[in-house]
Write a protein that holds these residues in place. Structure first.
Motif, PDB file in Angstrom:
ATOM      1  N   LEU A  78       0.815  -0.996   0.077  1.00 21.29           N
ATOM      2  CA  LEU A  78      -0.385   0.362   0.162  1.00 21.29           C
ATOM      3  C   LEU A  78       0.495   1.196  -0.283  1.00 21.29           C
ATOM      4  N   SER A  79       2.319   1.209   0.909  1.00 19.29           N
ATOM      5  CA  SER A  79       2.934   2.349   0.809  1.00 19.29           C
ATOM      6  C   SER A  79       4.088   2.464  -0.458  1.00 19.29           C
ATOM      7  N   VAL A  80       4.065   1.489  -1.008  1.00 18.21           N
ATOM      8  CA  VAL A  80       4.799   1.803  -2.647  1.00 18.21           C
ATOM      9  C   VAL A  80       3.753   2.526  -3.115  1.00 18.21           C
ATOM     10  N   VAL A  81       1.904   2.678  -3.190  1.00 20.24           N
ATOM     11  CA  VAL A  81       1.215   2.644  -4.376  1.00 20.24           C
ATOM     12  C   VAL A  81       1.017   4.105  -3.723  1.00 20.24           C
ATOM     13  N   LEU A  82       0.850   4.210  -2.736  1.00 20.86           N
ATOM     14  CA  LEU A  82       0.975   5.994  -2.397  1.00 20.86           C
ATOM     15  C   LEU A  82       2.162   7.230  -2.442  1.00 20.86           C
ATOM     16  N   ILE A  83       2.933   6.172  -1.689  1.00 22.85           N
ATOM     17  CA  ILE A  83       4.457   7.015  -2.302  1.00 22.85           C
ATOM     18  C   ILE A  83       4.805   7.363  -4.182  1.00 22.85           C
ATOM     19  N   SER A  84       4.833   6.429  -4.672  1.00 15.61           N
ATOM     20  CA  SER A  84       4.632   5.793  -6.425  1.00 15.61           C
ATOM     21  C   SER A  84       3.675   7.022  -6.733  1.00 15.61           C
ATOM     22  N   ILE A  85       2.517   7.337  -6.134  1.00 12.71           N
ATOM     23  CA  ILE A  85       1.229   8.232  -6.903  1.00 12.71           C
ATOM     24  C   ILE A  85       2.316  10.437  -6.205  1.00 12.71           C
ATOM     25  N   ARG A  99       4.667  10.589  -5.733  1.00 14.23           N
ATOM     26  CA  ARG A  99       6.381  11.124  -6.520  1.00 14.23           C
ATOM     27  C   ARG A  99       6.228  10.851  -7.862  1.00 14.23           C
ATOM     28  N   LEU A 100       4.805  10.801  -8.528  1.00 16.78           N
ATOM     29  CA  LEU A 100       4.445  10.791  -9.938  1.00 16.78           C
ATOM     30  C   LEU A 100       3.816  12.768  -9.887  1.00 16.78           C
ATOM     31  N   LEU A 101       2.967  12.778  -9.232  1.00 15.71           N
ATOM     32  CA  LEU A 101       2.732  14.183  -8.743  1.00 15.71           C
ATOM     33  C   LEU A 101       3.126  14.978  -8.803  1.00 15.71           C
ATOM     34  N   LEU A 102       4.589  15.290  -7.620  1.00 16.19           N
ATOM     35  CA  LEU A 102       5.029  16.297  -7.655  1.00 16.19           C
ATOM     36  C   LEU A 102       6.592  15.852  -7.388  1.00 16.19           C
ATOM     37  N   PHE A 103       7.288  14.883  -8.640  1.00 19.56           N
ATOM     38  CA  PHE A 103       8.591  15.324  -9.354  1.00 19.56           C
ATOM     39  C   PHE A 103       8.536  14.659 -10.284  1.00 19.56           C
ATOM     40  N   LYS A 104       7.211  13.695 -10.982  1.00 20.58           N
ATOM     41  CA  LYS A 104       7.077  13.269 -12.162  1.00 20.58           C
ATOM     42  C   LYS A 104       7.858  11.886 -12.439  1.00 20.58           C
TER      43      LYS A 104
END
Length: 223
Positions: A174-181, A183-188
């Motif tokens: 679950l943390s992988v999903v949250l952190i991935s989202i 990182r993708l939204l804020l840092f691309k």
């Protein structure tokens, strides 16, 4: 004096594990130059893992000693220190360990195994099973791991222990999903390594683990 040792036994291991968690977080997240020194190398993930293992073993030995001291103070409990367990008792596998339990301290050893050591053995088995799976995963998808993150995963598994490990694994995903989202939204950034999820899941279990074990009825897994 006995009550002091009993109270200390309740907090010593949790405090040690929390300290190890904070040291691991500091080493992983901040990369202080201190950790590259000869003195700082003591706090490597490998050494932290060893400390966690030794700490859990010493805690089990200490609890075993306290139980022996309690029963040896007199009264009816003293009989528990002089009661062998017969191989005729219908307990699975007991006949294979007749040499261990069919003696003066048989009941005490059997009680100590179920009360103090079985959960420890399960903790080690699931932690190193998890460690092995991480190694296999790393061989197939190395981009999901930075240096030391496999060892960090093992350390976190040892810290949360059994049965909280049952919560830790799904929380990692679950943390992988949250952190991935994030990182993708804020840092691309498209990829997330597993170090951050290990830390986030472990922190969540440390803070809320007891409540979640009760909430999901995982107390039946306690041994």
């Amino acid at each position: 004096m006995f009550s002091i040792f009993l109270n200390a036994s309740q907090y010593a291991l949790p405090i040690l594990l929390v300290v190890l968690f904070f040291v691991a977080c500091t080493r992983y997240m901040f990369h202080f130059s201190f950790f590259e020194t000869k003195c700082g190398s003591f706090f490597s993930f490998r050494n932290l893992i060893i400390i966690a293992i030794v700490g859990r073993i010493l805690n089990a030995l200490f609890l075993m000693y306290l139980q022996y001291s309690l029963w040896s103070q007199g009264g009816m409990e003293t009989a528990f220190l002089n009661s062998p367990i017969s191989h005729d008792i219908p307990i699975e596998g007991i006949k294979n360990f007749e040499w261990l339990f069919n003696n003066k301290f048989g009941y005490f050893l059997f009680y100590s195994w179920g009360r103090f050591w079985l959960s420890l053995v399960i903790t080690f088995v699931v932690s190193y099973g998890f460690y092995g799976l991480l190694h296999v995963f790393k061989l197939k998808n190395e981009r999901f791991f930075n240096v030391g993150e496999v060892e960090l995963g093992l350390l976190c598994a040892l810290i949360v222990g059994w049965p909280s490990f049952v919560l830790f694994v799904p929380l990692v995903f679950l943390s992988v999903v949250l952190i991935s989202i994030v990182r993708l939204l804020l840092f691309k950034e498209k990829y997330t390594t597993l170090g951050g999820p290990f830390i986030l899941a472990c922190a969540f279990v440390i803070i809320f683990g007891s409540y979640l074990v009760s909430l999901f009825g995982l107390g039946v897994l306690k041994v």
